[in-house]
Design a protein around this motif. Structure first.
Motif, short mmCIF file in Angstrom:
data_model
loop_
_atom_site.label_atom_id
_atom_site.label_comp_id
_atom_site.label_asym_id
_atom_site.label_seq_id
_atom_site.Cartn_x
_atom_site.Cartn_y
_atom_site.Cartn_z
N GLY A 1 0.82 -1.21 0.00
CA GLY A 1 0.00 0.00 0.00
C GLY A 1 0.85 1.26 0.00
O GLY A 1 0.52 2.25 -0.67
N THR B 1 0.96 4.06 -3.18
CA THR B 1 0.62 5.46 -2.92
C THR B 1 1.81 6.37 -3.18
O THR B 1 1.67 7.44 -3.79
CB THR B 1 0.12 5.60 -1.48
OG1 THR B 1 -0.92 4.65 -1.23
CG2 THR B 1 -0.42 7.00 -1.23
N ILE C 1 -8.65 5.96 -2.55
CA ILE C 1 -8.37 4.53 -2.35
C ILE C 1 -9.70 3.78 -2.23
O ILE C 1 -10.61 4.22 -1.51
CB ILE C 1 -7.49 4.28 -1.10
CG1 ILE C 1 -7.23 2.76 -0.92
CG2 ILE C 1 -8.08 4.89 0.16
CD1 ILE C 1 -6.21 2.43 0.17
N TYR D 1 -1.19 3.16 2.65
CA TYR D 1 -1.65 4.35 1.92
C TYR D 1 -1.53 5.59 2.80
O TYR D 1 -0.97 6.62 2.41
CB TYR D 1 -3.08 4.10 1.46
CG TYR D 1 -3.92 5.30 1.10
CD1 TYR D 1 -3.89 5.84 -0.19
CD2 TYR D 1 -4.79 5.87 2.04
CE1 TYR D 1 -4.71 6.92 -0.53
CE2 TYR D 1 -5.61 6.95 1.70
CZ TYR D 1 -5.56 7.47 0.42
OH TYR D 1 -6.36 8.54 0.09
N PHE E 1 -5.96 4.41 -6.05
CA PHE E 1 -5.30 3.17 -5.65
C PHE E 1 -6.40 2.17 -5.32
O PHE E 1 -7.21 2.39 -4.42
CB PHE E 1 -4.40 3.41 -4.45
CG PHE E 1 -3.87 2.16 -3.79
CD1 PHE E 1 -3.54 1.02 -4.52
CD2 PHE E 1 -3.71 2.11 -2.40
CE1 PHE E 1 -3.07 -0.13 -3.91
CE2 PHE E 1 -3.22 0.97 -1.78
CZ PHE E 1 -2.91 -0.14 -2.52
#
Length: 329
Positions: free
Chosen positions: A163, A167, A180, A196, A241
């Motif tokens: 993650g 990001t 996200i 993230y 994402f």
């Protein structure tokens, strides 16, 4: 059966009659036996009944999530290959995120005297394994997620780092409004969300809760609708994402429908992702290695390895193909 007999205050032969439904047993006695069975967690060992004394089962149980998910299919394929090479057959079952189904499936697999179990655990408490497995002591390896309430080996991928990588890659392209899409999972996608947020904060960007969309079921259709809503809002994100392959497909569908171009990084690779007009940038792990590692670890345990439980975390990598390299407009 001896434990049940002792607890119920009856002979072993009486327990056998109750369990197998043969012979005549008084109703009051049968109730005592059944109560003892429930208290102890005894299960008839189906395969053991057909084995000679001292003969070991050459079967491994594999309990996975949704088998329509290519991730689990790939994991299963690799684990089966390792087991087969070692001379073991594999019994495959699925719980599909249902705790009751999972508990029943585990009991049935242990009842068939599997030599060991590989389990993708759901989000429930797994203390029940200590009861079901208390007498058999079948080696267990958890894969893809850890379990609560049960101590065993676990093999994971580095979801949080994945993650963060996804990001940070988008931040490096100049994006500061990064949405996200989070599939429902108590562990994997939750760690991806954590990565993230960590990447944003380390870059001096405060996460915007309006850009964090947690989906109810994690389907492609949900992701498509959520992306459509995000991209048509008053202040849309410039990058997305998506935390699973299914969600990435939904994001791509929404972008095509809206005829808009945003930067996209998905978690988990998927078929033809590299063949699209703009190939999809993904964070991925070696899913087959996840299955192989879990199977090899289980075989070690079956063969007598009694070292303390291990936690193995496999690395992830970002594959830059095009969608993740679209800069801030």
């Amino acid at each position: 059966m001896r434990d049940v007999a002792e607890r119920a205050g009856v002979a072993v032969v009486t327990v056998s009659r109750v369990v197998n439904g043969i012979g005549t047993v008084r109703e009051e006695t049968a109730e005592r036996v059944n109560a003892a069975i429930a208290a102890i967690g005894y299960q008839r060992n189906e395969i053991a009944r057909s084995l000679r004394p001292g003969q070991n089962s050459m079967t491994i149980g594999l309990l996975l999530g949704d088998l329509t998910n290519p991730f689990y299919a790939s994991l299963a394929k690799a684990a089966v290959e390792v087991a087969n090479e070692a001379g073991y057959a594999v019994l495959l079952s699925t719980a599909d995120e249902d705790p009751e189904v999972e508990r029943r499936a585990v009991g049935e697999l242990i009842g068939r005297r599997v030599a060991g179990l590989i389990i993708v655990p759901d989000q429930g408490d797994h203390a029940f394994l200590n009861e079901i497995n208390g007498h058999d002591h079948v080696p267990i390896v958890f894969v893809d997620r850890p379990a609560t309430g049960a101590e065993a080996d676990v093999v994971l991928v580095d979801n949080e780092e994945g993650g963060r990588k996804a990001t940070q890659h988008l931040v490096d392209q100049g994006h500061d409004r990064i949405a996200i899409l989070v599939a429902p999972s108590y562990y994997s996608t939750g760690r991806r969300l954590r990565g993230y947020r960590k990447a944003l904060r380390r870059s001096g960007i405060e996460p915007d809760n309006d850009l964090v969309v947690t989906l109810r079921a994690g389907t492609t259709e949900e992701a498509e609708a959520a992306t459509r809503t995000l991209l048509t809002s008053a202040h849309p994100p410039t990058a997305v994402f998506s935390t699973t392959g299914f969600l990435t497909e939904g994001v791509l569908r929404a972008c095509r429908e809206l005829k808009t171009s945003v930067a996209i990084v998905g978690f988990d690779d998927f078929k033809l992702a590299d063949m699209l007009p703009t190939p999809v940038t993904v964070v991925t792990s070696d899913t087959e290695e996840l299955g192989r590692h879990a199977a090899n670890l289980l075989l070690d345990r079956i063969n007598g390895d009694d070292a303390p439980s291990r936690r193995t975390v496999l690395p992830v990598q970002l594959i830059a193909r095009g969608t993740g390299e679209i800069g801030h407009p």
